[in-house]
Design a protein around this motif. Sequence first.
Motif, PDB file in Angstrom:
ATOM      1  N   ASP A  11      43.365  47.060  42.016  1.00  0.00           N
ATOM      2  CA  ASP A  11      44.080  48.043  41.202  1.00  0.00           C
ATOM      3  C   ASP A  11      45.154  47.401  40.345  1.00  0.00           C
ATOM      4  N   ALA A  12      45.814  46.374  40.869  1.00  0.00           N
ATOM      5  CA  ALA A  12      46.833  45.683  40.068  1.00  0.00           C
ATOM      6  C   ALA A  12      46.187  45.019  38.852  1.00  0.00           C
ATOM      7  N   TRP A  13      45.008  44.397  39.052  1.00  0.00           N
ATOM      8  CA  TRP A  13      44.354  43.727  37.924  1.00  0.00           C
ATOM      9  C   TRP A  13      43.844  44.738  36.904  1.00  0.00           C
ATOM     10  N   GLN A  33      45.002  47.647  36.276  1.00  0.00           N
ATOM     11  CA  GLN A  33      46.179  48.160  35.570  1.00  0.00           C
ATOM     12  C   GLN A  33      46.650  47.165  34.515  1.00  0.00           C
ATOM     13  N   SER A  34      46.652  45.875  34.861  1.00  0.00           N
ATOM     14  CA  SER A  34      47.127  44.854  33.920  1.00  0.00           C
ATOM     15  C   SER A  34      46.223  44.743  32.698  1.00  0.00           C
ATOM     16  N   MET A  35      44.952  45.092  32.852  1.00  0.00           N
ATOM     17  CA  MET A  35      44.009  45.040  31.739  1.00  0.00           C
ATOM     18  C   MET A  35      43.994  46.328  30.921  1.00  0.00           C
ATOM     19  N   GLY A  36      44.716  47.345  31.387  1.00  0.00           N
ATOM     20  CA  GLY A  36      44.720  48.623  30.690  1.00  0.00           C
ATOM     21  C   GLY A  36      43.549  49.507  31.042  1.00  0.00           C
ATOM     22  N   PRO A  52      43.098  51.331  34.243  1.00  0.00           N
ATOM     23  CA  PRO A  52      43.375  51.827  35.599  1.00  0.00           C
ATOM     24  C   PRO A  52      42.328  52.852  36.034  1.00  0.00           C
ATOM     25  N   GLN A  63      37.994  36.575  33.368  1.00  0.00           N
ATOM     26  CA  GLN A  63      38.104  38.029  33.320  1.00  0.00           C
ATOM     27  C   GLN A  63      36.809  38.706  33.775  1.00  0.00           C
ATOM     28  N   ARG A  91      36.604  38.758  37.483  1.00  0.00           N
ATOM     29  CA  ARG A  91      37.498  39.744  38.078  1.00  0.00           C
ATOM     30  C   ARG A  91      37.038  41.175  37.825  1.00  0.00           C
ATOM     31  N   SER A 111      36.322  43.759  40.875  1.00  0.00           N
ATOM     32  CA  SER A 111      36.880  45.110  40.894  1.00  0.00           C
ATOM     33  C   SER A 111      35.843  46.163  41.225  1.00  0.00           C
TER      34      SER A 111
END
Length: 354
Positions: free
Chosen positions: A162-164, A166-169, A171, A239, A242, A246
């Motif tokens: 979830d953190a990743w 969110q960081s990519m826009g 969520p 990316q 990841r 996810s």
Amino acid sequence: MSAVRWDLFCRVIDNLGDAGVCWRLAADLAARGEAVRLVIDDPSPLAHIAPDGAAGVEVLRWRDDVALPAEVDVVVEAFACDPPPRYVAQMAGCTRPPCWLNLEYLGTEARALRSHGLPSPQLEGPGRGLTKWWFQPGFGAGSGGLLREPGLLAARAAFERDAWLQSMGWPRAPGEQVAVLFSYAHPGIAQWLVALASRPTLLLVPQGPAQPLVRAALGPQLRQGALRALQLPWLTQSQFDRALWSADSSVVRGEDSLLRALWCGSPFVWQLYPQRDGAHQRKLQAFLEHWAAEAPLPRAASEWFVWWNTEAAGPPPRRPDAGAWRAAVLAWRDRLAQQADLTTQLIGFALAKR
């Protein structure tokens, strides 16, 4: 001890396949202290998958007059791409020629694996007198192994989804599962999306043939039922890894993406490049047999692999139990992780022949 110097030749056929495999190998070699020159006929895919390059890797555009550096120890041609004749003639003229390897496509069938490590004496042409060695990646003992850089599985285990996202826009909403679709065209994608829309799902669609198909099926809002899709920009290899990490499930195409999905440890389906003679079907069957011999694979999961590799597919089969599917992936991944990885084996093989 000085670094071993490698020249790696690549011709781009599938720009995210051939280039992707060669870049991962080049970067992995360099990360282990080797010096690598990647000679590639179309370096443009690297601007997307590896825009920052990698320390120890020099990228050189393929030219027929590319010269053999005096200090090169190992020459690897990826997928039988044949280095330029002038370069091969220079190898033949060396007092101590570099080790010359042909890195083959990922092998699943027994006949392919039997070629691993075999010599191919050059009896004519510019390389007359040299020996080219066959290096066959594969899943079983006696093969050249699989690309897996050191620390990959540890990084996967430490990943915070979830953190990743969110960081990519990108969520995910509460309760949403995440799926990744990185496929070739398939006549059943619209039906697959209908099935996926039965529960809250965030679908990530990287650049590729699937994007226009998803847009056509879902409309400009990219929504249907409980499904919402995001069409992603170009991703770097890190990316892309990841994005797979996810996902609760993924559909991937090509060999590089297959291995990244396998090391991820989540349920996945591999779509092979379709071939008119049905060679992709035989390769898929051999792949599934390898898997079943190492770890139980739910029959429903096998049916998904077959469906995604059938051009005249009907409705999607019933979805496998997620827990059993994940357990089957993890069991095989952990078995494969006990084997020496491809880069380790490649270095050892080349130095032994050198």
